[in-house]
Scaffold this motif. Sequence first.
Motif, short mmCIF file in Angstrom:
data_model
loop_
_atom_site.label_atom_id
_atom_site.label_comp_id
_atom_site.label_asym_id
_atom_site.label_seq_id
_atom_site.Cartn_x
_atom_site.Cartn_y
_atom_site.Cartn_z
N GLU A 5 0.85 -1.17 0.00
CA GLU A 5 0.00 0.00 0.00
C GLU A 5 0.89 1.23 0.00
O GLU A 5 2.04 1.19 0.46
CB GLU A 5 -0.93 0.01 1.22
N LEU A 6 0.36 2.32 -0.52
CA LEU A 6 1.17 3.53 -0.59
C LEU A 6 1.43 4.08 0.81
O LEU A 6 0.54 4.09 1.66
CB LEU A 6 0.46 4.60 -1.42
N PRO A 7 2.65 4.56 1.06
CA PRO A 7 2.93 5.24 2.34
C PRO A 7 2.18 6.57 2.39
O PRO A 7 1.70 7.08 1.38
CB PRO A 7 4.45 5.44 2.30
N VAL A 8 2.10 7.14 3.57
CA VAL A 8 1.39 8.41 3.78
C VAL A 8 2.38 9.44 4.30
O VAL A 8 3.09 9.20 5.29
CB VAL A 8 0.22 8.25 4.77
N ILE A 9 2.40 10.60 3.65
CA ILE A 9 3.22 11.73 4.07
C ILE A 9 2.30 12.84 4.57
O ILE A 9 1.36 13.25 3.86
CB ILE A 9 4.09 12.26 2.90
N ASP A 10 2.55 13.32 5.77
CA ASP A 10 1.75 14.40 6.35
C ASP A 10 2.59 15.68 6.30
O ASP A 10 3.58 15.81 7.03
CB ASP A 10 1.36 14.07 7.79
N LEU A 11 2.20 16.60 5.43
CA LEU A 11 3.01 17.80 5.22
C LEU A 11 3.05 18.71 6.45
O LEU A 11 3.95 19.54 6.58
CB LEU A 11 2.45 18.57 4.01
N ARG A 12 2.12 18.53 7.36
CA ARG A 12 2.13 19.34 8.58
C ARG A 12 3.35 19.02 9.44
O ARG A 12 3.77 19.84 10.27
CB ARG A 12 0.84 19.09 9.38
N LEU A 13 3.94 17.83 9.26
CA LEU A 13 5.12 17.45 10.04
C LEU A 13 6.39 18.12 9.55
O LEU A 13 7.46 17.93 10.14
CB LEU A 13 5.29 15.92 10.00
N THR A 18 9.72 17.70 13.95
CA THR A 18 9.38 16.48 13.21
C THR A 18 9.86 16.52 11.76
O THR A 18 9.71 15.53 11.03
CB THR A 18 7.86 16.25 13.21
N ARG A 19 10.46 17.63 11.34
CA ARG A 19 10.85 17.77 9.93
C ARG A 19 11.89 16.72 9.52
O ARG A 19 11.81 16.13 8.45
CB ARG A 19 11.38 19.18 9.65
N GLY A 20 12.87 16.47 10.37
CA GLY A 20 13.93 15.53 10.03
C GLY A 20 13.41 14.13 9.78
O GLY A 20 13.81 13.46 8.81
N SER A 21 12.50 13.66 10.62
CA SER A 21 11.95 12.32 10.42
C SER A 21 11.08 12.27 9.17
O SER A 21 11.03 11.25 8.47
CB SER A 21 11.15 11.89 11.65
N LEU A 22 10.38 13.38 8.86
CA LEU A 22 9.57 13.42 7.64
C LEU A 22 10.46 13.36 6.41
O LEU A 22 10.12 12.68 5.42
CB LEU A 22 8.73 14.70 7.62
N VAL A 23 11.60 14.05 6.45
CA VAL A 23 12.55 14.01 5.34
C VAL A 23 12.98 12.58 5.06
O VAL A 23 13.01 12.12 3.91
CB VAL A 23 13.77 14.90 5.64
N ARG A 24 13.30 11.85 6.10
CA ARG A 24 13.74 10.46 5.94
C ARG A 24 12.60 9.58 5.41
O ARG A 24 12.81 8.70 4.55
CB ARG A 24 14.28 9.92 7.26
N LEU A 38 -0.48 12.07 0.19
CA LEU A 38 -0.06 13.31 0.83
C LEU A 38 -1.26 13.96 1.51
O LEU A 38 -2.30 14.20 0.88
CB LEU A 38 0.51 14.29 -0.21
N THR A 39 -1.12 14.23 2.79
CA THR A 39 -2.16 14.94 3.53
C THR A 39 -1.56 16.17 4.19
O THR A 39 -0.35 16.39 4.13
CB THR A 39 -2.81 14.01 4.58
N GLY A 40 -2.41 16.98 4.81
CA GLY A 40 -1.92 18.18 5.48
C GLY A 40 -1.61 19.33 4.56
O GLY A 40 -0.84 20.24 4.92
N VAL A 41 -2.21 19.35 3.35
CA VAL A 41 -1.99 20.45 2.41
C VAL A 41 -2.98 21.57 2.72
O VAL A 41 -4.20 21.36 2.68
CB VAL A 41 -2.16 19.98 0.95
N ASP A 42 -2.47 22.74 3.01
CA ASP A 42 -3.33 23.87 3.38
C ASP A 42 -4.34 24.17 2.28
O ASP A 42 -3.98 24.30 1.11
CB ASP A 42 -2.48 25.12 3.62
N GLY A 43 -5.61 24.28 2.67
CA GLY A 43 -6.65 24.72 1.75
C GLY A 43 -7.14 23.70 0.76
O GLY A 43 -7.91 24.04 -0.15
N TYR A 44 -6.72 22.43 0.91
CA TYR A 44 -7.18 21.42 -0.05
C TYR A 44 -8.64 21.08 0.22
O TYR A 44 -8.99 20.62 1.31
CB TYR A 44 -6.31 20.16 0.04
N ASP A 45 -9.50 21.30 -0.76
CA ASP A 45 -10.94 21.09 -0.63
C ASP A 45 -11.40 20.21 -1.79
O ASP A 45 -11.75 20.71 -2.86
CB ASP A 45 -11.67 22.44 -0.63
N GLU A 46 -11.39 18.89 -1.58
CA GLU A 46 -11.70 17.98 -2.68
C GLU A 46 -13.16 18.06 -3.10
O GLU A 46 -13.48 17.82 -4.28
CB GLU A 46 -11.32 16.55 -2.33
#
Length: 367
Positions: A5-13, A18-24, A38-46
């Motif tokens: 399954e696809l991994p999940v990246i939370d841009l709020r991190l 938490t930035r260093g662990s998100l980079v890795r 990708l989640t945590g994108v400001d203003g995303y309104d699907e």
Amino acid sequence: MSKKELPVIDLRLAKGSTRGSLVRQLREALTTVGFTYLTGVDGYDENELLRLTRWFFSLPLEDRMKISRKCFNPECKNEYRGYFPVIPGEVSHKEGFEIGPKMDTEPMNPESLKTKMDTEPMNPESLKTKDTESTNLESFMIQFFYEENQWPDDPSGHTATAKYFKTWMENYHQKMTEAALELLRLIAEGFDAPSDFFTSLFVPRHLSTLRLIHYPARTDAPEWARDGEYVIQTAEHQDSVMLTLLATFQQYPGLQVRWMDDTLLDVPHRRGHLVVNIGVLLSTMSGGNLKATRHRVVECGGDRFSVPFFLEPKFDGNINQVLPSGTPQLTEDPDQRVFYGPWLWEKTTKYAEYKGLIERLKSVGLN
């Protein structure tokens, strides 16, 4: 990565400790699978994105054709941006509407950009023409890629709807640009490069494209558009750009990704999440470390909608760069400049719909 399954990246991190662990985490995902949620994108309104996408494709075909590319309607002014209809006889079965960045009030001046590029000589292999012809063709290419967006009118006469559509899509384009550039900063950090390693490629006036897509139902698909039990809507391919941020919707499955074991993985919709994948250009600029994964779209039992955003450099961005530890792949000379505009032109004009344009250019000595 044990689960298919696809991994999940939370841009709020990306903010704070938490930035260093998100980079890795991002580097691991994009060097193995090449795709991630990708989640945590400001203003995303699907919900609003889907509503407006449906509104556009509900317009009468004759109104959509008024803002198509010239190759589909000779009465239209635009060669590159605008609406495109379903092309009969193709494996891919879709119509779309393409939007570039909101341009400054001051129009693009091809001569000023040419002057800048003349001090940084173009890759001679990208345009095999005489010097004078190359200069004229450069001007045409600049105008081609930087043409203004076209926008629909509301046939019901309610101009507020059409104006809202234009403003909303321009803002959405900007939001996707900001999210994609933050991903590039995180990617650069993952390779021990400066955060702004890629920034100069996009400032000012990048060429990124937002594409609204409608896949009409294809119940009578020809044999060559079938793969066993599947009906193909978009053939398996790699994106050519830097990054793609794709909006999918709950009602419309159909995206399949070529997994690491060479099987095809269905990618279900996740509410509030975009789907991100690496393009061939970014893979090349990483020395092949980032994976540009093949993917396709299959028929889902009816009409389907999706909205990809393709992050692309500016016309005069030098793409012959490579992240640390990577090996340059565009040229043998790492110091040779390769500009994105001519590179994109070579790829774009290979498509059948631009045959007429190439013939017109040849008729005036530009080829």
